[in-house]
Motif scaffolding. Structure first.
Motif, PDB file in Angstrom:
ATOM      1  N   LYS A 126      -8.368  -6.156   3.622  1.00 48.80           N
ATOM      2  CA  LYS A 126      -6.922  -6.251   3.823  1.00 48.80           C
ATOM      3  C   LYS A 126      -6.611  -6.451   5.305  1.00 48.80           C
ATOM      4  O   LYS A 126      -5.754  -7.263   5.672  1.00 48.80           O
TER       5      LYS A 126
ATOM      6  N   CYS B 217      -7.044   7.967  -0.687  1.00 51.55           N
ATOM      7  CA  CYS B 217      -7.589   6.608  -0.842  1.00 51.55           C
ATOM      8  C   CYS B 217      -9.053   6.620  -0.422  1.00 51.55           C
ATOM      9  O   CYS B 217      -9.438   7.343   0.503  1.00 51.55           O
TER      10      CYS B 217
ATOM     11  N   CYS C  30      -3.522   4.389  -7.329  1.00 46.94           N
ATOM     12  CA  CYS C  30      -2.277   4.213  -6.570  1.00 46.94           C
ATOM     13  C   CYS C  30      -1.135   3.746  -7.458  1.00 46.94           C
ATOM     14  O   CYS C  30       0.022   3.942  -7.117  1.00 46.94           O
TER      15      CYS C  30
ATOM     16  N   THR D 293      -6.303  -0.355   6.040  1.00 47.90           N
ATOM     17  CA  THR D 293      -7.022   0.473   5.064  1.00 47.90           C
ATOM     18  C   THR D 293      -8.444  -0.067   4.932  1.00 47.90           C
ATOM     19  O   THR D 293      -9.324   0.370   5.642  1.00 47.90           O
ATOM     20  N   CYS D 294      -8.647  -1.057   4.056  1.00 48.47           N
ATOM     21  CA  CYS D 294     -10.003  -1.605   3.938  1.00 48.47           C
ATOM     22  C   CYS D 294     -10.143  -2.813   4.864  1.00 48.47           C
ATOM     23  O   CYS D 294      -9.153  -3.389   5.333  1.00 48.47           O
TER      24      CYS D 294
ATOM     25  N   CYS E 239     -14.822  -4.605  -4.083  1.00 45.68           N
ATOM     26  CA  CYS E 239     -14.152  -3.524  -3.354  1.00 45.68           C
ATOM     27  C   CYS E 239     -15.230  -2.501  -3.010  1.00 45.68           C
ATOM     28  O   CYS E 239     -15.560  -1.624  -3.813  1.00 45.68           O
TER      29      CYS E 239
ATOM     30  N   CYS F 165     -12.085  -9.145  -2.806  1.00 38.82           N
ATOM     31  CA  CYS F 165     -11.571  -8.501  -4.032  1.00 38.82           C
ATOM     32  C   CYS F 165     -10.362  -9.270  -4.573  1.00 38.82           C
ATOM     33  O   CYS F 165      -9.638  -9.948  -3.834  1.00 38.82           O
TER      34      CYS F 165
ATOM     35  N   CYS G 173       0.829  -1.199   0.000  1.00 31.40           N
ATOM     36  CA  CYS G 173       0.000   0.000   0.000  1.00 31.40           C
ATOM     37  C   CYS G 173       0.864   1.249   0.000  1.00 31.40           C
ATOM     38  O   CYS G 173       1.952   1.279   0.574  1.00 31.40           O
TER      39      CYS G 173
ATOM     40  N   TYR H  54       0.585   3.838   1.676  1.00 33.89           N
ATOM     41  CA  TYR H  54       0.738   4.537   2.958  1.00 33.89           C
ATOM     42  C   TYR H  54       1.992   4.141   3.740  1.00 33.89           C
ATOM     43  O   TYR H  54       2.263   4.714   4.780  1.00 33.89           O
TER      44      TYR H  54
ATOM     45  N   TYR I  69     -14.261   1.545  -3.321  1.00 30.00           N
ATOM     46  CA  TYR I  69     -14.222   2.234  -4.624  1.00 30.00           C
ATOM     47  C   TYR I  69     -15.548   2.107  -5.358  1.00 30.00           C
ATOM     48  O   TYR I  69     -15.954   3.024  -6.067  1.00 30.00           O
TER      49      TYR I  69
HETATM   50  S1  BJ8 Z   1      -3.915   3.650  -0.711  1.00 30.99           S
HETATM   51  S2  BJ8 Z   1      -6.246   2.065  -2.880  1.00 30.99           S
HETATM   52  S3  BJ8 Z   1      -3.000   0.708  -2.252  1.00 30.99           S
HETATM   53  S4  BJ8 Z   1      -5.544   0.676   0.294  1.00 30.99           S
HETATM   54  S5  BJ8 Z   1      -9.222  -3.101  -4.100  1.00 30.99           S
HETATM   55  S6  BJ8 Z   1      -7.606  -4.345  -1.180  1.00 30.99           S
HETATM   56  S7  BJ8 Z   1      -9.219  -1.137  -1.123  1.00 30.99           S
HETATM   57  S8  BJ8 Z   1     -11.110  -4.157  -1.297  1.00 30.99           S
HETATM   58  S9  BJ8 Z   1      -5.957  -1.574  -2.711  1.00 30.99           S
HETATM   59 FE1  BJ8 Z   1      -5.263   0.331  -1.882  1.00 30.99          FE
HETATM   60 FE2  BJ8 Z   1      -3.533   1.515  -0.249  1.00 30.99          FE
HETATM   61 FE3  BJ8 Z   1      -5.911   2.603  -0.732  1.00 30.99          FE
HETATM   62 FE4  BJ8 Z   1      -4.067   2.587  -2.613  1.00 30.99          FE
HETATM   63 FE5  BJ8 Z   1      -9.318  -3.241  -0.307  1.00 30.99          FE
HETATM   64 FE6  BJ8 Z   1     -10.527  -2.335  -2.479  1.00 30.99          FE
HETATM   65 FE7  BJ8 Z   1      -9.334  -4.667  -2.525  1.00 30.99          FE
HETATM   66 FE8  BJ8 Z   1      -7.905  -2.436  -2.341  1.00 30.99          FE
END
Ligand code: BJ8
Length: 426
Positions: free
Chosen positions: A151, A346, A313, A147-148, A379, A118, A80, A82, A382
């Motif tokens: 993950k 994000c 990203c 993040t999500c 996802c 996803c 990611c 971040y 998004y």
């Molecule tokens: S900063 S976009 S790289 S979290 S597509 S795993 S969000 S369910 S990739 Fe991401 Fe970092 Fe954000 Fe960028 Fe979850 Fe969606 Fe799957 Fe995702």
């Protein structure tokens, strides 16, 4: 740079890869690359470097990581944007992205996580379970992030299989969130120092900030050249450059991308492009496209249009902002790093107006004819944010096409039909 006839099987075996499965994977990726990339006309000569990187992506680069580790270096795997590469490098470590862009071993994955996860998450888990990602196996530590939800929970499962450490990311951008994020950055400093055995100093952090900024500056030059009509480089090639930025040696990559940018700027000055002037210009926004996910760009460009930008990203979110280079102390530099990274837009943040503003601004700057909003199926972030993107793009007077897909090739025909219809309507 290397003898391509080198046999890396012993190195892969030593890393614990499943050799027959890994050979099959390399064959499939090679074919995919040949079909999508080597069939393009009038590619810039600077792309030879990225062709070479792709031909050695599990070979020479892994050998470099191997040599680095044998000399005492530590490799950090990330998924990611971040995770600040500057801190890892300031501690003497190397950062690499991990394989997450192709469908692999889903049968094994679906035994431990829901089918409706996803593709990106299923992919990294599949690569790990099937033992086919040498970057994974070279990583002394994998750094995850909250993040999500998918993950977040996947890192728990991954933690049973690999050394994983997770950063807590706030989901708003208020003052108190910044304070929490700054504290998390300090935790990362400690973790990086503990893992490498090195101490981060003002000198090492400053050097790392400049080095990583230079990489982003090179990618900014490539992106800026694409405001020209005709575009001097295909979207597929530009996407590949950003994907490789996550894996390659930083100073070498920067040097090669600056050489590519020089060439693109010359092309722009002489009006040379990869498509005829007036070809339909598309901005793609949405979930990241991890290597080797070239599916949508391939469909768009084989239909005669050109992708001139990616708000994602593996696109502008990676390189558009730099860490300030004006600080002198480690504390001040960490403030600057925290600020730059929390500024990434994000969809896991609420509200996330900055992303919507970026999409509209990029569409205008790159003079696009239409926007394609791309979400990986399942996802929620998004897909949910898609409505705001669509509304803002339409309000700016531009057409938008929403595409939800995964990594399988089954829907390519259907997607191609939808993209062609969209292009005709522009
Ligand atoms: S900063 S976009 S790289 S979290 S597509 S795993 S969000 S369910 S990739 Fe991401 Fe970092 Fe954000 Fe960028 Fe979850 Fe969606 Fe799957 Fe995702």
């Amino acid at each position: 740079m290397s003898d391509q006839a080198v046999d890396y099987h012993q190195m892969w075996a030593d890393l614990g890869l499943d050799l027959p499965t890994h050979d099959a994977l390399l064959g499939a990726v090679g074919q995919l690359f040949g079909d999508a990339y080597l069939t393009q006309d009038n590619r810039p000569a600077g792309m030879d470097y990225l062709n070479f990187v792709m031909s050695e992506v599990h070979g020479l680069r892994i050998k470099e990581l191997d040599d680095f580790r044998k000399s005492g270096g530590k490799v950090f795997g990330t998924f990611c944007l971040y995770v600040p590469e500057e801190i890892i490098r300031a501690a003497g470590g190397w950062c690499v992205g991990l394989c997450a862009g192709a469908e692999f071993a889903y049968d094994q994955v679906e035994q431990i996580m829901p089918r409706n996860t996803c593709a990106l998450i299923k992919s990294f888990m599949g690569f790990k379970l099937a033992k086919v990602c040498p970057y994974f196996e070279s990583a002394d530590l994998v750094i995850g992030e909250t993040t999500c939800d998918g993950k977040k929970k996947a890192y728990e499962l991954l933690g049973d299989l690999h050394n994983v450490w997770v950063m807590e990311l706030p989901q708003m951008k208020r003052e108190q969130d910044m304070a929490a994020w700054r504290a998390e950055i300090v935790e990362l400093v400690h973790k990086a120092e503990e893992t490498t055995g090195n101490t981060i100093t003002a000198e090492s952090l400053r050097a790392a900030i400049i080095e990583v900024n230079d990489k982003r500056r090179a990618l900014q030059r490539i992106a800026a050249a694409c405001a020209a009509d005709p575009a001097p480089i295909s979207g597929k090639d530009r996407l590949l450059a950003t994907q490789v930025a996550f894996y390659d040696d930083v100073p070498r990559f920067t040097q090669m991308m600056n050489a590519l940018a020089d060439e693109l700027e010359q092309r722009v000055a002489s009006g040379e492009g990869v498509t005829p002037k007036g070809a339909k210009r598309i901005l793609v926004t949405g979930t990241p496209m991890a290597l080797p996910n070239w599916k949508l760009h391939d469909i768009i460009e084989k239909a005669g249009a050109v992708v001139v930008g990616e708000e994602m990203c593996t696109g502008s979110r990676y390189y558009q902002d730099l860490v300030s280079e004006s600080a002198d102390t480690v504390d001040d530099m960490l403030d600057d790093i925290a600020a730059k990274y929390l500024d990434i837009n994000c969809a896991c943040f609420t509200p996330n107006d900055g992303r919507i503003e970026d999409v509209v601004r990029m569409a205008q700057e790159l003079k696009v004819d239409g926007v394609i909003d791309y979400s990986l199926q399942f996802c929620g972030l998004y897909e949910m944010e898609s409505h705001s993107v669509e509304t803002a793009v339409r309000d700016a007077g531009l057409p938008v096409l929403k595409i939800t897909t995964d990594y399988s090739m089954e829907d390519v025909g259907q997607l191609a039909t939808r993209v062609e219809a969209f292009l005709e309507m522009l």
